[in-house]
Design an enzyme around this catalytic site. Structure first.
Site, PDB file in Angstrom:
ATOM      1  NE  ARG A 104      55.679  68.988 100.881  1.00 35.39           N
ATOM      2  CZ  ARG A 104      55.685  68.393  99.712  1.00 35.39           C
ATOM      3  NH1 ARG A 104      56.626  68.689  98.837  1.00 35.39           N
ATOM      4  NH2 ARG A 104      54.800  67.480  99.395  1.00 35.39           N
ATOM      5  CB  THR A 108      51.904  77.225 101.613  1.00 35.26           C
ATOM      6  OG1 THR A 108      52.569  76.525 102.690  1.00 35.26           O
ATOM      7  CG2 THR A 108      50.705  77.983 102.172  1.00 35.26           C
ATOM      8  CG  ASP A 200      54.193  61.363 103.689  1.00 36.95           C
ATOM      9  OD1 ASP A 200      53.655  62.474 103.622  1.00 36.95           O
ATOM     10  OD2 ASP A 200      54.997  61.052 104.598  1.00 36.95           O
ATOM     11  CG  ASP A 203      52.048  59.501 106.223  1.00 38.97           C
ATOM     12  OD1 ASP A 203      52.158  59.879 107.401  1.00 38.97           O
ATOM     13  OD2 ASP A 203      51.361  60.108 105.370  1.00 38.97           O
TER      14      ASP A 203
HETATM   15  O1  LIG Z   1      61.372  69.233  99.589  1.00 41.11           O
HETATM   16  P1  LIG Z   1      60.051  69.525 100.203  1.00 41.11           P
HETATM   17  O2  LIG Z   1      59.009  69.920  99.190  1.00 41.11           O
HETATM   18  O3  LIG Z   1      60.134  70.517 101.342  1.00 41.11           O
HETATM   19  O4  LIG Z   1      59.479  68.152 100.767  1.00 41.11           O
HETATM   20  C1  LIG Z   1      60.253  67.261 101.482  1.00 41.11           C
HETATM   21  C2  LIG Z   1      59.803  67.206 102.914  1.00 41.11           C
HETATM   22  O5  LIG Z   1      58.515  66.598 103.018  1.00 41.11           O
HETATM   23  C3  LIG Z   1      58.588  65.473 103.890  1.00 41.11           C
HETATM   24  O6  LIG Z   1      58.305  65.818 105.198  1.00 41.11           O
HETATM   25  P2  LIG Z   1      56.811  65.999 105.718  1.00 41.11           P
HETATM   26  O7  LIG Z   1      56.363  67.428 105.620  1.00 41.11           O
HETATM   27  O8  LIG Z   1      55.910  64.998 105.062  1.00 41.11           O
HETATM   28  O9  LIG Z   1      56.948  65.705 107.262  1.00 41.11           O
HETATM   29  P3  LIG Z   1      57.115  64.284 107.989  1.00 41.11           P
HETATM   30  O10 LIG Z   1      58.550  63.898 107.812  1.00 41.11           O
HETATM   31  O11 LIG Z   1      56.754  64.594 109.387  1.00 41.11           O
HETATM   32  O12 LIG Z   1      56.168  63.314 107.351  1.00 41.11           O
HETATM   33  C4  LIG Z   1      60.022  65.017 103.734  1.00 41.11           C
HETATM   34  O13 LIG Z   1      60.444  64.172 104.754  1.00 41.11           O
HETATM   35  C5  LIG Z   1      60.760  66.320 103.669  1.00 41.11           C
HETATM   36  O14 LIG Z   1      61.074  66.866 104.927  1.00 41.11           O
HETATM   37  O1  LIG Z   2      57.315  62.682  97.487  1.00 40.99           O
HETATM   38  C1  LIG Z   2      57.398  63.217  98.612  1.00 40.99           C
HETATM   39  C2  LIG Z   2      57.471  64.601  98.772  1.00 40.99           C
HETATM   40  C3  LIG Z   2      57.580  65.111 100.026  1.00 40.99           C
HETATM   41  N1  LIG Z   2      57.584  64.279 101.082  1.00 40.99           N
HETATM   42  C4  LIG Z   2      57.501  62.935 100.930  1.00 40.99           C
HETATM   43  O2  LIG Z   2      57.506  62.193 101.916  1.00 40.99           O
HETATM   44  N2  LIG Z   2      57.394  62.434  99.694  1.00 40.99           N
HETATM   45 MG   LIG Z   3      55.570  63.197 105.526  1.00 40.30          MG
END
Ligand SMILES: O=P(O)(O)OC[C@H]1O[C@H](OP(=O)(O)OP(=O)(O)O)[C@H](O)[C@@H]1O
Ligand SMILES: O=c1cc[nH]c(=O)[nH]1
Ligand SMILES: [Mg+2]
Length: 209
Positions: A104, A108, A200, A203
């Site tokens: 994400r 944006t 997160d 993370d």
């Molecule tokens: O519903 P949304 O607003 O799209 O957010 C959710 C997304 O954000 C996080 O991923 P992230 O972008 O942090 O990637 P990661 O799993 O690599 O940490 C999570 O694991 C989802 O995929």
């Molecule tokens: O709360 C949140 C939102 C998006 N992605 C995450 O990992 N946590």
């Molecule tokens: Mg993430």
């Protein structure tokens, strides 16, 4: 509209409480994501069709039921969805595993695609898309569309923590998709994070912050 199943099972609620805790470290976090995924898999697979069978026991013939010819696939959204894969495979070891890479964009909040590898017979499989977090819903909706564009017809979405907004967006854009979530939180903050959520997920799983 798709079914929305929220889990009220005490084991799941208890484990979600520990997962949310800021003091829970990566090792325990990973173990709990794994365990909750297995518990949820039990319900997500409830509608698998059964066929009649017969087996020879040490004492006689038993009429039994076995899972029929249904082919399953699980598809984690990288990275955080990876944490749910082993927990699912504990119960459905024959499922094929595809991967979709989405992150994400922090400005944006829109999902950006960076990887895709799916089973070649994806159009014949019932798919369970995995991501622990459903926040704005952008990533889940993009992931579902991604699978449909490649021929998938029967898709379920499974997450640990869902926001109301995310559920509504999937229902609007993909009313054919059933949603399974361990817990629902009502709010998102200005950065699109679920509040109180768990932070997160990627993370916390991989110790990257
Ligand atoms: O519903 P949304 O607003 O799209 O957010 C959710 C997304 O954000 C996080 O991923 P992230 O972008 O942090 O990637 P990661 O799993 O690599 O940490 C999570 O694991 C989802 O995929
Ligand atoms: O709360 C949140 C939102 C998006 N992605 C995450 O990992 N946590
Ligand atoms: Mg993430």
């Amino acid at each position: 509209m798709g079914k929305v199943m929220i889990f009220d099972h005490p084991l799941i609620q208890h484990k979600m409480s520990i997962i949310r805790d800021i003091n829970t470290g990566a090792k325990e976090f990973r173990e709990l994501v794994n365990e909750i995924s297995t518990l949820m898999a039990y319900e997500v697979t409830r509608d698998l069709p059964l066929e009649d069978a017969e087996v020879e026991t040490p004492v006689g013939k038993a009429k039994t039921k076995v899972i029929g010819g249904k082919k399953l696939g699980i598809v984690p959204i990288l990275r955080a969805g990876l944490g749910m894969v082993d927990g699912m495979l504990n119960l459905i070891p024959a499922a094929k595993v595809g991967h979709i890479g989405l992150y994400r964009d922090p400005e944006t909040l829109k999902p950006v695609e960076y990887y895709c590898k799916l089973p070649s017979d994806i159009e014949e499989r019932d798919l369970i898309l995995l991501d622990p977090m459903l926040a704005t819903g952008g990533s889940a909706v993009a992931g579902i569309q991604f699978l449909k564009d490649r021929g998938a017809k029967n898709i379920k979405f499974m997450c640990l923590l869902a926001s109301r907004v995310g559920i509504d967006l999937i229902n609007k854009d993909h009313p054919d998709v059933d949603i399974y979530a361990a817990v629902v939180d009502e709010k998102l903050n200005d950065h699109g994070y679920i509040v109180p959520g768990l932070g997160d997920a990627g993370d916390r799983l991989f110790g990257t912050k």
